[in-house]
Enzyme design. Structure first.
Site, short mmCIF file in Angstrom:
data_model
loop_
_atom_site.label_atom_id
_atom_site.label_comp_id
_atom_site.label_asym_id
_atom_site.label_seq_id
_atom_site.Cartn_x
_atom_site.Cartn_y
_atom_site.Cartn_z
N SER A 190 39.99 92.03 63.38
CA SER A 190 40.13 91.34 62.09
C SER A 190 39.12 91.86 60.92
CB SER A 190 39.92 90.01 62.35
OG SER A 190 41.05 89.36 63.22
N ASP A 242 44.88 82.95 65.49
CA ASP A 242 44.29 83.86 65.99
C ASP A 242 43.68 83.38 67.48
OD1 ASP A 242 43.21 86.92 66.52
OD2 ASP A 242 41.53 85.80 66.30
#
Length: 527
Positions: free
Chosen positions: A114, A340
């Site tokens: 990320s 996530d």
């Protein structure tokens, strides 16, 4: 025998009530589908009238880990939460007129993280995994590779152009996604100096929390979690005073919240740490807000205390009402970050409810803005090894069983599965029988093929949904770092300003679009 059992199971799931199918009778009539398609075609033909306005406002919704399977499953869940079968439901992002695909790899990773992806879709430059706001010449955790390799974000470009800017997230405000908007750090885990090695501090590298307040002066809206990284080590937390895991982490003794409050004392600026304080504010009387609602990440939406913890939708509402007062417009980054986390933990129910909550926020943002002057983009940084299948019947609960047993171990399985993760369980040397447990419980960990303490990201492309001025420039398959360049072009900020002025001094993108289209065509032909 197996065939008989399978037939009974399939029959039971295909018919919710004896003799009544789980889809409307109208779907049996070809005219239903023909009318729907013709209506869709009519709307599509209207897209010939491209919106070439200058974008006054820019909003980027980032669903962390929201791969296409997650989008589809969230769509079904959204419909089922309102009593429908789910498959025919539209997410708010589904209504956006333009859709593209984004290639998510990092410069040094086939399957991205990320941090490197955030650098791409915020700074316009692909980068190494684990690094934020620096180019690929920087090496993770090596402080001495920071200087000279910094790259700036679209949030900074917007601020420098006179726009108000904001960050709203369900994670820590100094987590990977938001940090790329303001920080230059070779390690995404350097949340405060308490997480940094001594040699990095001695070499002059700054922690991410500190950079939040020092790199881009006066970010107008900051909302999310991460309180503990702002306070001196061992200082107790205002909400959890007796819990040491939530104590402050800063070794330098600084109180960044107090410093911010003092610096902003002559402005209409407010620090809040709970929902009550947030919702009591009148946005018309607020120019700056710092909202830190948890010591770490915010709670999952399914576990959120509505008395103390704001929802993502509520934070977005307050943010837009504050930011839109600026006559020059605004840039807002919104992260549904715990999608996530749910996937990493194998908790699909948590992940999908987070995605549905982000979709609510997208819908509200649409009501608070105007498509004629606001470009809105919804995308993901990467996917996960999450899937659902098993020939489920129409209307089958998204968290339910597939209508069949495994023909190898003769046991049932849920429609949702993971390629790897903590859901891998063996009982007496065999796969766990899910019919013996509550597989629809909020924190149930779906079965996984490979045992891991944390499930991993997936490497496939993710979707980009866009609407508003110049949204049509997001089409086809693109490198992820293309996204901020398009948004900046639409808003005439950053390195994309000159094309916005016509010969009479009026703002307009029409002539420039023709030039860009010609340039892209030549690039396609010769590159």
């Amino acid at each position: 025998m197996k065939g008989t059992v399978l037939l009974i199971i399939c029959s039971g799931l295909t018919w919710g009530v004896p003799g009544k199918p789980l889809f409307p009778d109208q779907e049996k009539d070809p005219s239903f589908w023909n009318k729907w398609a013709q209506s869709t075609l009519k709307n599509a033909l209207q897209l010939q009238k491209l919106n070439q306005n200058t974008a006054k406002n820019l909003i980027l919704f980032l669903g962390d880990g929201m791969g296409i399977p997650t989008v589809t499953a969230a769509r079904i869940l959204k419909g089922q939460l309102s009593g429908k079968s789910g498959e025919e439901t539209q997410l708010e992002m589904d209504k956006f007129p333009f859709v593209a695909l984004s290639k998510t790899y990092n410069t040094n990773a086939q399957v991205a993280d990320s941090a490197g992806t955030a650098t791409a879709y915020l700074c316009g430059v692909k980068a190494n995994e684990g690094t934020v706001g620096v180019n690929a010449a920087a090496t993770r955790s090596q402080c001495n590779t920071t200087q000279g390799n910094e790259v700036t974000s679209i949030l900074r470009w917007a601020k420098e152009a006179g726009k108000s800017v904001g960050i709203v997230t369900t994670t820590r405000v100094n987590h990977a996604t938001p940090s790329a908007a303001y920080a230059h750090c070779v390690d995404r885990d350097w949340y405060s100096d308490g997480e940094m090695p001594a040699e990095a501090i001695q070499a002059g590298c700054k922690d991410i929390a500190r950079q939040l307040f020092e790199n881009i002066p006066n970010i107008d809206v900051i909302m999310g979690g991460g309180r503990k990284y702002m306070f001196p080590k061992n200082q107790s937390d205002v909400e959890y005073p007796g819990d040491k895991k939530h104590f402050g982490t800063r070794k330098d003794g600084r109180n960044l919240v107090a410093e911010w409050t003092n610096r902003m004392k002559n402005k209409q600026a407010f620090y809040v740490w709970n929902r009550k304080e947030l919702m009591s504010l009148n946005p018309n009387n607020v120019d700056y807000i710092l909202g830190l609602f948890e010591p770490g990440d915010l709670l999952y939406n399914l576990e959120r205390n509505p008395d103390t913890d704001p929802s993502l939708t509520e934070m977005v509402e307050v943010a837009i009402k504050i930011l839109r007062k600026n006559p020059n417009g605004f840039y807002l980054l919104v992260e549904g970050g715990r999608i996530d986390h749910g996937h990493h933990e194998g908790k699909a129910k948590q992940a999908l409810h987070e995605a549905v909550e982000m979709d609510r926020a997208i819908g509200l943002a649409g009501l608070l803005t105007n498509i004629h002057d606001t470009m809105t983009v919804v995308t993901a940084d990467h996917s996960h090894v999450f899937s659902f299948g098993g020939y489920t019947s129409r209307g089958n609960t998204i968290f339910g069983l597939a209508p069949m047993f495994s023909d190898v171990d003769q046991k049932p399985f849920t429609a949702i599965l993971y390629g790897n993760g903590p859901g891998f369980k063996v009982v007496d040397g065999l796969r766990e029988n899910v019919s013996t447990i509550d597989y629809q419980e909020n924190n149930y960990q779906a079965q996984a093929a490979v045992p891991l303490s944390m499930e991993t990201h997936g490497g496939e492309d993710v979707a980009i949904f866009s609407k508003g001025p110049m949204a049509h420039l997001l089409h086809g398959v693109h490198e992820q770092n293309y996204i901020p360049h398009v948004m900046a072009y639409a808003a005439c900020i950053g390195q994309n300003r000159d094309h916005c002025m016509s010969s009479n001094g009026a703002s307009g993108l029409g002539p420039a679009l023709a030039s860009l289209t010609a340039l892209l065509t030549l690039n396609h032909l010769f590159c």
